[in-house]
Design an enzyme around this catalytic site. Structure first.
Site, PDB file in Angstrom:
ATOM      1  N   HIS A 180       0.831  -1.206   0.000  1.00 58.83           N
ATOM      2  CA  HIS A 180       0.000   0.000   0.000  1.00 58.83           C
ATOM      3  C   HIS A 180       0.863   1.252   0.000  1.00 58.83           C
ATOM      4  CE1 HIS A 180      -4.015   1.805   0.751  1.00 58.83           C
ATOM      5  NE2 HIS A 180      -3.308   2.790   1.260  1.00 58.83           N
ATOM      6  N   ASP A 200       0.374   5.502  -1.098  1.00 58.24           N
ATOM      7  CA  ASP A 200      -0.595   6.530  -1.488  1.00 58.24           C
ATOM      8  C   ASP A 200       0.001   7.623  -2.359  1.00 58.24           C
ATOM      9  OD1 ASP A 200      -3.330   6.095  -0.336  1.00 58.24           O
ATOM     10  OD2 ASP A 200      -2.183   5.857   1.501  1.00 58.24           O
ATOM     11  N   GLU A 216      -9.105   1.501  -2.367  1.00 59.73           N
ATOM     12  CA  GLU A 216      -9.228   1.650  -0.919  1.00 59.73           C
ATOM     13  C   GLU A 216     -10.585   2.259  -0.573  1.00 59.73           C
ATOM     14  OE1 GLU A 216      -6.557   2.974   2.915  1.00 59.73           O
ATOM     15  OE2 GLU A 216      -6.259   4.056   1.033  1.00 59.73           O
ATOM     16  N   HIS A 263     -13.256   2.126   4.217  1.00 60.55           N
ATOM     17  CA  HIS A 263     -12.174   2.970   4.725  1.00 60.55           C
ATOM     18  C   HIS A 263     -12.582   3.368   6.141  1.00 60.55           C
ATOM     19  CE1 HIS A 263      -9.400   6.540   4.956  1.00 60.55           C
ATOM     20  NE2 HIS A 263      -8.584   5.577   4.565  1.00 60.55           N
ATOM     21  N   HIS A 281      -8.846  -1.680   7.552  1.00 59.08           N
ATOM     22  CA  HIS A 281      -9.892  -0.684   7.825  1.00 59.08           C
ATOM     23  C   HIS A 281     -11.223  -1.271   8.260  1.00 59.08           C
ATOM     24  CE1 HIS A 281      -7.954   3.137   6.842  1.00 59.08           C
ATOM     25  NE2 HIS A 281      -7.402   2.556   5.797  1.00 59.08           N
ATOM     26  N   HIS A 323      -2.458  -3.089   4.636  1.00 64.11           N
ATOM     27  CA  HIS A 323      -1.653  -2.183   5.473  1.00 64.11           C
ATOM     28  C   HIS A 323      -2.264  -2.144   6.866  1.00 64.11           C
ATOM     29  CE1 HIS A 323      -4.841   0.270   3.776  1.00 64.11           C
ATOM     30  NE2 HIS A 323      -4.503   1.354   4.454  1.00 64.11           N
ATOM     31  N   ASP A 360       2.250   2.003   3.838  1.00 65.81           N
ATOM     32  CA  ASP A 360       1.346   3.159   3.838  1.00 65.81           C
ATOM     33  C   ASP A 360       2.108   4.467   3.648  1.00 65.81           C
ATOM     34  OD1 ASP A 360      -1.088   4.417   3.777  1.00 65.81           O
ATOM     35  OD2 ASP A 360      -1.494   4.265   5.907  1.00 65.81           O
TER      36      ASP A 360
END
Length: 422
Positions: A46, A48, A153, A180, A221, A242, A350
């Site tokens: 993961h 971003d 996500e 999420h 999540h 993650h 992450d």
């Protein structure tokens, strides 16, 4: 890529690593880490960067020179120089969009984020290549490039449409995080009020259609009840792209031991994240106390944000923030190994999705340091290779095999969400 060019790439990786970690560059463990990462792909679950590019560079992968180390001049954790130094061979790029968006807004934004990933790949074709299968990852790494995978996500992006889910898969998405930060119209989040005690009936259908498509079910999540429902329903291994271990740090985003013990039955993998509040109990408790103080000040000074800001500054002076470090990351890796087994742990940093990092970690170049620490603790090379990529590659192949079987036996699922209008 010709063999001599691949050798040049690997040599450049070693040089970059030496430059970023001079004190450790000649240690036996770092040298072993280098060798292992050159031989087999480290796959991070993961990152971003696509959202960071959207926020800071108008979604332009060439809005900043990603070929150079950007640690000094930007807030980015990721660039090509540090990916090479970190030995990253495969990266799941997160196509995150906020849970505050309406489902249709989220669907549009997610396709835009997928477009960012593809334009990133097109902008640096000598570095990145889109990967859709486990075989793709190994081939691309063997050619000296970084296999680029796409992970969604937040299940709100499918807007209660299995047709949209199929379209996201066609566009390249190879996992979807079911929620999420907010509970969706079919699945409970770990950080929001529950609605379904796990998955709704439509949520179970989403999981099965993901199985049929060959899209990994990602349980980062989600609530513990959603984890349990998804593991029960899924015909393929699940992943946590993650997350870390609740048995070490009591954050609701982490995976409890009761769930870790279920992973061996179907082969799932927890990819350890580096978020400080997820990996260090003192940092988690400090964050909770900070949130409580902010809520107290907001109730005490309604309509006076300046008073709240001043109060929080005073509170922070009197309550210095604790820090996490590499030892905390290792503690979570080893806890998952000890509870679930060595075949069920991976890495999902992450990066570029968090505002702070553990001490000693400045970006995606940090992986050799983590591997070196594990080697110092007596980890075998075989076990390190399972952690860095072997386990997630196995899951990908099992998901692909499940999809091939289900596509022979099942038509696409057509059930609509009866609660979508609520």
């Amino acid at each position: 890529m010709p063999r001599h060019l691949k050798s040049c790439v690997l040599a450049a990786t070693a040089i970059a690593l030496a430059a970023t970690t001079p004190a450790l560059a000649q240690s036996p463990e770092i040298n072993t880490a280098r060798r292992l990462l050159a031989a087999s792909p480290l796959i991070d679950g993961h990152n971003d960067l696509p959202w960071a590019l959207r926020q800071a560079y108008n979604s332009d992968p060439q809005g900043v020179d990603l070929r150079v180390d950007l640690s000094a001049g930007t807030r980015l954790h990721t660039d090509i120089a540090r990916l090479r130094a970190g030995g990253v061979g495969g990266q799941f790029w997160s196509v995150y969009v906020p849970a505050s968006m309406t489902p249709l807004e989220a669907a549009r934004a997610t396709f835009e984020q997928i477009d960012v990933v593809k334009r990133l790949i097109d902008a640096y074709p000598d570095v990145f290549e889109l990967a859709l299968t486990a075989d793709d990852v190994e081939r691309i790494h063997g050619e000296g490039r970084i296999a680029s995978l796409i992970g969604m996500e937040g299940g709100y992006s499918i807007a209660d449409s299995l047709g949209l889910l199929r379209s996201f898969h066609d566009a390249g998405a190879r996992y979807m995080t079911l929620t999420h930060s907010k509970t969706t119209s079919w699945a409970d989040s770990a950080t929001d009020a529950p609605r379904w005690d796990g998955l709704s009936p439509f949520g179970e259908t989403v999981v099965l259609e993901m199985n049929r498509l060959g899209m990994m079910v990602d349980l980062s999540h989600v609530s513990e009840a959603t984890m349990l429902d998804a593991i029960r329903v899924s015909q393929a291994p699940v992943i946590f792209s993650h997350s870390s271990a609740r048995g070490v740090t009591g954050h609701p985003r982490n995976v409890p031991d009761s769930v870790l013990r279920l992973l061996p039955e179907k082969g799932g993998v927890v990819m350890i994240t580096f978020v400080p509040s997820f990996i260090d109990e003192d940092v988690r408790a400090w964050g909770a106390a900070q949130s409580a103080e902010r809520a107290r000040l907001e109730s005490l000074y309604p309509g006076d944000p300046e008073a709240v800001t001043d109060g929080m500054e005073d509170w922070t002076v009197n309550h210095p923030a604790p820090t996490a470090d590499i030892a905390d990351i290792v503690a979570h890796i080893e806890h998952v190994r000890d509870v679930a087994g060595i075949d069920h742990v991976g890495l999902g940093g992450d990066f570029d999705g968090i505002s702070s990092l553990p001490v000693g970690i400045s970006g995606v170049d940090a992986y050799p340091l983590i591997i070196a620490e594990l080697l110092k603790r007596g980890w075998s090379e075989q076990d390190v290779l399972k952690l860095t990529g072997g386990n997630i590659l196995r899951v990908m192949r099992e998901v692909e095999a499940t999809a091939a079987r289900m596509q022979r036996e099942e038509s696409p699922f057509l059930m609509a969400n009866p609660d979508a209008s609520d």
